[in-house]
Design a protein around this motif. Structure first.
Motif, PDB file in Angstrom:
ATOM      1  N   THR A 157     -47.518 -25.312 105.684  1.00  0.00           N
ATOM      2  CA  THR A 157     -47.316 -26.568 104.953  1.00  0.00           C
ATOM      3  C   THR A 157     -45.906 -26.527 104.398  1.00  0.00           C
ATOM      4  OG1 THR A 157     -49.658 -26.742 104.372  1.00  0.00           O
ATOM      5  CG2 THR A 157     -48.083 -28.032 103.061  1.00  0.00           C
ATOM      6  N   ALA A 159     -42.153 -27.630 102.755  1.00  0.00           N
ATOM      7  CA  ALA A 159     -41.625 -28.483 101.689  1.00  0.00           C
ATOM      8  C   ALA A 159     -40.960 -29.715 102.284  1.00  0.00           C
ATOM      9  CB  ALA A 159     -40.624 -27.697 100.842  1.00  0.00           C
ATOM     10  N   LYS A 193     -45.263 -34.710 101.856  1.00  0.00           N
ATOM     11  CA  LYS A 193     -44.068 -33.897 102.063  1.00  0.00           C
ATOM     12  C   LYS A 193     -43.052 -34.708 102.864  1.00  0.00           C
ATOM     13  CE  LYS A 193     -46.037 -30.350 100.119  1.00  0.00           C
ATOM     14  NZ  LYS A 193     -45.630 -29.900  98.773  1.00  0.00           N
ATOM     15  N   SER A 217     -45.989 -39.705 103.034  1.00  0.00           N
ATOM     16  CA  SER A 217     -44.768 -38.901 103.046  1.00  0.00           C
ATOM     17  C   SER A 217     -43.549 -39.808 103.145  1.00  0.00           C
ATOM     18  CB  SER A 217     -44.782 -37.940 104.240  1.00  0.00           C
ATOM     19  OG  SER A 217     -45.897 -37.088 104.181  1.00  0.00           O
TER      20      SER A 217
END
Length: 429
Positions: A157, A159, A193, A217
């Motif tokens: 996952t 940033a 993200k 996102s």
């Protein structure tokens, strides 16, 4: 259990075609779980794309390192030794660390997967995650292998996600349209993200934007939210950059070609999204020295290596040649794998080439030299399945107004570079 690095790497190299028959990512997730999920202990930036992801990752690495961070990187392919794929601040994983991580992974495979090994790339992904988790790094940059959605690196996952470009490649795996491939690449976008995108095709951008919206996102597109202006050509070349409140003028870039400005812009945006405190002076200093081996690399005054492994890469290569060496004659040496649109690449090179030479490398997926040559309509064609002999012959006959451009598969470039750097001085003298 592996007792030496040579034994270990020889074994895992032979796992390119996976013998594990489970669902995509299942084996990687099982192994990581047994290792206490090391990938959850690391911050990541994730890179996908048909072209440019390696150069973009490298530029991002230089920026973050110049900012004072300890930066891990997982890349492919390697040029000389497998350790190059896993680095921290450019320092390759040591043989001892590699062997230690590999044996921990092997133990899990034997005990939890009944000895059914996943692929080479999947094992490398796990080794990288394990190494980074125990190395006290600030950030790890991860490059996908193929696609994104079911790529082994997609267990992380990040940033920030980065999608550089999209072109038709690996169509038997990713799909036979730009939209289908975009779906696979967009698979790296994670919930809430941000994602930075260099893709140009409208149909691909729609797919990526839809996926980003579904994930809530923020999505930043090159030439929209991220603005660039190319300035002076040369080495370095210069460009202006604008991204929200960030305005930067006359950024120097060591890498050649307009496409490298695009890659650098994506790298700047990704770096700023990760850490907004990065200063303009830091970015300029980093990009002025950022270079990427095998990407428009001048290994001598008249020999260029470039991993233009699909038609989009070939277009960028030819455009850069015309920018940097407009008066030279271009002699191409080309080798490719079977899963690329090499027919179009060859047609593009035919239009500008003084001669076309075709060869092959010793990989199961390599296209035969004579098959590649059959796609060319150039009046001057050379065929030699021994790439070392072919390059040697072309170097010996190279004239002062000619450039030898060795291009195609990155695996080909990796093999060539091992041998070529040792020889070029002899022919430049």
């Amino acid at each position: 259990m592996f007792h030496s690095i040579d034994e270990c790497t020889e074994f895992i190299f032979n796992l390119r075609a996976s013998t594990y028959k489970g669902e995509p990512l299942e084996a990687v997730r099982k192994i990581l779980l047994e290792l206490d999920n090391p990938h959850e202990k690391v911050k990541f930036i994730h890179f996908a794309g048909s072209n440019g992801k390696g150069s973009t990752l490298n530029a991002t690495r230089e920026i973050l390192m110049q900012h004072g961070l300890r930066v891990g990187a997982f890349i492919s392919p390697h040029l000389e030794r497998v350790n190059e794929r896993i680095t921290i601040n450019h320092q390759q994983i040591t043989d001892a660390h590699f062997l230690s991580c590999a044996n921990r992974v092997d133990d899990v495979i034997q005990n939890q997967l009944d000895g059914q090994y996943p692929s080479f790339f999947e094992i490398m992904t796990v080794i990288a995650c394990l190494y980074f988790a125990n190395a006290n790094i600030d950030i790890a940059l991860m490059e996908t292998g193929i696609g994104g959605r079911i790529d082994s690196t997609n267990v992380i996952t990040p940033a920030v996600s980065v999608i550089t470009t999209i072109s038709l490649e690996h169509i038997e795996i990713l799909g036979d349209t730009i939209e289908k491939i975009a779906i696979e690449k967009a698979g790296i976008i994670k919930k809430e993200k941000p994602v930075v995108v260099g893709v140009k095709q409208l149909e691909a951008k729609k797919v990526i934007y839809q996926k980003a919206t579904e994930c809530q996102s923020e999505c930043y597109f090159l030439n929209e939210e991220i603005e660039i202006e190319s300035l002076k050509k040369g080495s370095p070349q210069y460009f202006n950059f604008s991204f929200g409140n960030y305005q930067m003028k006359e950024i120097p870039l060591a890498m050649q070609g307009e496409h490298q400005i695009n890659n650098a812009a994506l790298a700047i945006a990704a770096s700023l999204l990760f850490d907004m405190s990065i200063q303009e002076a830091t970015i300029k200093k980093a990009l002025q020295k950022a270079k990427w081996e095998g990407r428009f690399e001048n290994v001598s005054e008249r020999i260029i290596l470039d991993g233009a492994h699909n038609s989009e890469g070939t277009i960028s290569l030819i455009h850069t040649l015309k920018e940097v060496y407009p008066t030279k004659k271009y002699k191409f040496i080309y080798a490719a794998l079977q899963d690329k649109d090499h027919e179009l690449s060859i047609q593009l090179m035919d239009e500008v080439a003084a001669s076309m030479s075709f060869t092959q490398i010793n990989l199961p997926r390599a296209t035969k030299a004579d098959v590649l040559a059959s796609k060319s309509k150039h009046p001057t064609i050379h065929i030699n399945d021994n790439w070392q002999q072919l390059i040697e012959n072309e170097m010996k006959s190279l004239q002062s107004d000619e450039l030898l451009i060795i291009t195609g598969s990155l695996y080909f470039i990796a093999e060539v570079r091992k041998k070529l750097v040792e020889k070029v001085d002899k022919y430049d003298s």
